[in-house]
Design a protein around this motif. Structure first.
Motif, short mmCIF file in Angstrom:
data_model
loop_
_atom_site.label_atom_id
_atom_site.label_comp_id
_atom_site.label_asym_id
_atom_site.label_seq_id
_atom_site.Cartn_x
_atom_site.Cartn_y
_atom_site.Cartn_z
N PHE A 18 -5.85 -8.73 5.14
CA PHE A 18 -4.60 -9.26 4.57
C PHE A 18 -3.79 -9.96 5.67
N ASP A 19 -3.03 -10.97 5.28
CA ASP A 19 -2.19 -11.66 6.27
C ASP A 19 -0.99 -10.81 6.64
N ASP A 20 -0.53 -9.98 5.71
CA ASP A 20 0.52 -9.02 6.03
C ASP A 20 0.54 -7.95 4.93
N LEU A 21 1.21 -6.85 5.21
CA LEU A 21 1.14 -5.73 4.28
C LEU A 21 2.42 -4.92 4.38
N PHE A 22 2.97 -4.52 3.22
CA PHE A 22 4.15 -3.65 3.20
C PHE A 22 3.66 -2.27 2.78
N SER A 23 3.95 -1.27 3.60
CA SER A 23 3.38 0.05 3.32
C SER A 23 4.48 1.10 3.19
N LEU B 163 -2.17 3.35 9.34
CA LEU B 163 -2.36 2.14 8.52
C LEU B 163 -1.58 0.96 9.11
N GLN B 164 -0.32 1.21 9.50
CA GLN B 164 0.51 0.13 10.04
C GLN B 164 -0.04 -0.38 11.39
N THR B 165 -0.60 0.53 12.18
CA THR B 165 -1.18 0.12 13.47
C THR B 165 -2.36 -0.82 13.23
N LEU B 166 -3.20 -0.45 12.27
CA LEU B 166 -4.36 -1.30 11.94
C LEU B 166 -3.88 -2.67 11.47
N GLN B 167 -2.92 -2.69 10.52
CA GLN B 167 -2.50 -3.96 9.94
C GLN B 167 -1.79 -4.85 10.95
N ARG B 168 -1.05 -4.22 11.88
CA ARG B 168 -0.33 -5.03 12.87
C ARG B 168 -1.32 -5.91 13.65
N LYS B 169 -2.46 -5.34 14.01
CA LYS B 169 -3.48 -6.10 14.76
C LYS B 169 -4.00 -7.25 13.89
N ILE B 170 -4.27 -6.95 12.63
CA ILE B 170 -4.83 -7.97 11.74
C ILE B 170 -3.80 -9.09 11.51
N THR B 171 -2.53 -8.70 11.28
CA THR B 171 -1.50 -9.71 11.03
C THR B 171 -1.38 -10.68 12.20
N SER C 61 1.46 12.40 5.40
CA SER C 61 1.81 11.04 4.93
C SER C 61 2.27 10.18 6.11
N GLN C 62 3.11 10.76 6.96
CA GLN C 62 3.63 9.99 8.10
C GLN C 62 2.49 9.57 9.04
N ARG C 63 1.56 10.47 9.30
CA ARG C 63 0.44 10.14 10.20
C ARG C 63 -0.40 9.02 9.59
N ARG C 64 -0.63 9.10 8.25
CA ARG C 64 -1.42 8.06 7.59
C ARG C 64 -0.68 6.72 7.62
N LEU C 65 0.64 6.76 7.39
CA LEU C 65 1.42 5.52 7.39
C LEU C 65 1.33 4.84 8.76
N THR C 66 1.48 5.65 9.81
CA THR C 66 1.42 5.10 11.18
C THR C 66 0.05 4.50 11.46
N MET D 142 0.85 -1.20 0.00
CA MET D 142 0.00 0.00 0.00
C MET D 142 0.89 1.25 0.00
N ILE D 143 0.48 2.22 -0.76
CA ILE D 143 1.18 3.52 -0.76
C ILE D 143 0.26 4.54 -0.10
N VAL D 144 0.79 5.34 0.83
CA VAL D 144 0.01 6.46 1.37
C VAL D 144 0.66 7.77 0.91
N GLY D 145 -0.15 8.84 0.89
CA GLY D 145 0.40 10.15 0.53
C GLY D 145 0.62 10.34 -0.96
N PHE D 146 -0.09 9.53 -1.79
CA PHE D 146 0.02 9.72 -3.24
C PHE D 146 -0.55 11.09 -3.58
#
Ligand code: SF4
Length: 464
Positions: free
Chosen positions: A330-335, A365-373, A358-363, A306-310
């Motif tokens: 998703f089982d895992d995600l690279f952002s 998104l990663q917080t959400l995905q960490r729980k899911i992973t 962009s940094q706030r959005r990245l954080t 996933m790209i943020v800040g496009f």
């Protein structure tokens, strides 16, 4: 005459790992042997990446450090290859007087000629032609001495998609598929040398064969690799959702050696942004492909990018990406945060997103995905899984380390298993980036022979 010493450093993706392997074969034919310490080297070769700003800076700082070695040893040869070399070309020679040659992503064949010129006349040069749809590996020596049980095999290079943020089409050129017979022969050689798992590589691997009438298509290539004796597992990366064909989706339910993991970059959940990215699919279409994959192979592990800040990404576009992550699980995600890349269309898009946004959005998104992973990984606890042992665990030397078919790293205690062993391991605990297993009850015979167990070992293909 003794061997000459080669220090080869690879930056970036698996494709560069494979290219470095092929370059080391060319240089081995010139009597170079790999060393791990650059200060000892007669030739330092950097295989570079330019997909984002960060890897580019890493190359420049490494080159800065090597200036001192050249001062100490004027005979030292320094060469640069890969995507950043392709992007900068002659510019590298101007900017770094201590760099002797620059070789682009499709010019490996010219390494001999360039080194001959350098050794004969001290001529510094840059070779960066992209050569249309010419196979850069054709007639290169192939003399692998695999140290691992898993190997990468590039089956195609380049990309015709021109996603508006991506530099790959400009540094890797047009899509070119390698002749299938050459690829299959390469895999047979690797299998004969003890490789058990191959990962088929391409920037857009699932469009293999498209530009070559009469050639196998990607599903056909997978089926052909399935037939190769000695290969136990097949993986591939990187796929483009628009080329995820029905035969490819069905292959996950049909080919026993095809591992139940797919990396399928989505990049954004917003149709508006997907359009501006020139990705060629909508969120809805992507969701449909995911559900078909899960129908074909219920326990398939799905990872994405996933790209943020496009440029022009509004808060609601970002929310759409979060909603897609929630929906697909998703089982895992690279952002990544978007960054301008030279020559790409998006570099000229005016509405750049501020760094802190962009940094706030990245954080977020990663917080959400960490729980899911973690939740997805926990679903494997108490399961018995097949693990291909790769060696000792980096975390605890007394543990074995290997990978499941779904590409989880598994660490487990017990007697040391030979690399290449297929072992049944019961998962005890899941972590964010790995699983911990119990010591296998019925451990394998010492010689690490592969044992296919009759017991229901979870392989993701429930009806196997
Ligand atoms: S498909 Fe991948 S490699 Fe090709 S242009 Fe798009 S992002 Fe880049």
């Amino acid at each position: 005459m003794g061997h000459k010493k080669l220090y080869l450093k690879t930056f970036g993706c698996q494709m560069n790992v494979y290219d470095s392997e092929r370059i080391s074969h060319v240089l081995a034919a010139r009597n170079y042997r790999l060393v791990v310490n650059p200060s000892e080297a007669d030739l330092i070769f950097l295989n570079t990446c330019s997909v984002r700003e960060k890897p580019e800076q890493k190359v420049y700082s490494a080159l800065g450090r090597y200036r001192a070695f050249k001062k100490k040893n004027s005979k030292l040869i320094i060469g640069v290859g890969g995507c950043l070399a392709q992007q900068e070309g002659e510019g590298f020679l101007k900017r770094f007087p201590h760099v002797d040659f620059v070789i682009g992503t499709k010019e490996f064949k010219r390494i001999d000629e360039i080194l001959d010129d350098l050794e004969d006349s001290g001529k510094r040069s840059a070779a960066t032609h992209l050569n249309g749809r010419v196979d850069p590996y054709a007639s290169l020596p192939f003399s692998p001495s695999p140290s691992k049980v898993a190997a990468f095999v590039s089956i195609m290079q380049g990309c015709d998609n021109f996603c508006s943020y991506c530099i790959v089409p400009f540094v890797r050129g047009r899509e070119v598929s390698r002749p299938s017979q050459e690829v299959l022969e390469e895999i047979r050689v690797l299998a004969a040398k003890g490789v058990k798992e191959v990962t088929l590589l391409g920037q857009n691997v699932n469009s293999y064969g498209k530009t070559k009438p009469g050639e196998l298509d990607f599903a056909g290539m997978l089926k052909a690799v399935q037939e190769i004796a000695g290969i136990e597992r097949i993986r591939f990366t990187t796929s483009h959702p628009k080329d995820l064909s029905r035969p490819l989706i069905e292959a996950f339910g049909r080919l026993p050696k095809l591992c139940e993991h797919i990396h399928l970059p989505v990049q954004s959940g917003s149709d508006r942004i997907l359009k501006r990215m020139n990705r060629g699919y909508s969120g809805e279409e992507y969701l449909k492909k995911i559900s078909r994959l899960r129908q074909s192979c219920p326990r398939i592990r799905i990872t994405t990018d996933m790209i943020v800040g496009f440029p022009a990404e509004e808060e609601e576009d970002f929310r759409a990406s979060l909603e897609m992550i929630e929906e697909i699980q998703f089982d895992d995600l690279f952002s990544f945060k978007y960054s301008d890349r030279p020559g790409t269309q998006a570099t000229h898009f005016p509405e750049k997103v501020m760094e802190e946004v962009s940094q706030r959005r990245l954080t977020e998104l990663q917080t959400l995905q960490r729980k899911i992973t973690l939740k997805r990984n926990k679903a494997w606890e108490r399961e018995k899984v097949e693990v291909l042992v790769e060696g000792r665990s980096k975390a605890r030397a007394e543990d074995n380390m290997g990978r499941t078919r779904a590409n989880h790293i598994v660490n487990f205690p017990g007697k040391p298993f030979a690399a290449g062993s297929l072992v049944t391991v019961k998962i005890q605990k899941a972590y964010a980036h790995s699983l911990r297993g119990e010591s296998p009850q019925d451990s394998l015979p010492e010689d690490g022979n592969i044992v296919k167990r009759g017991k229901s070992v979870s392989r993701g293909k429930e009806n196997l």
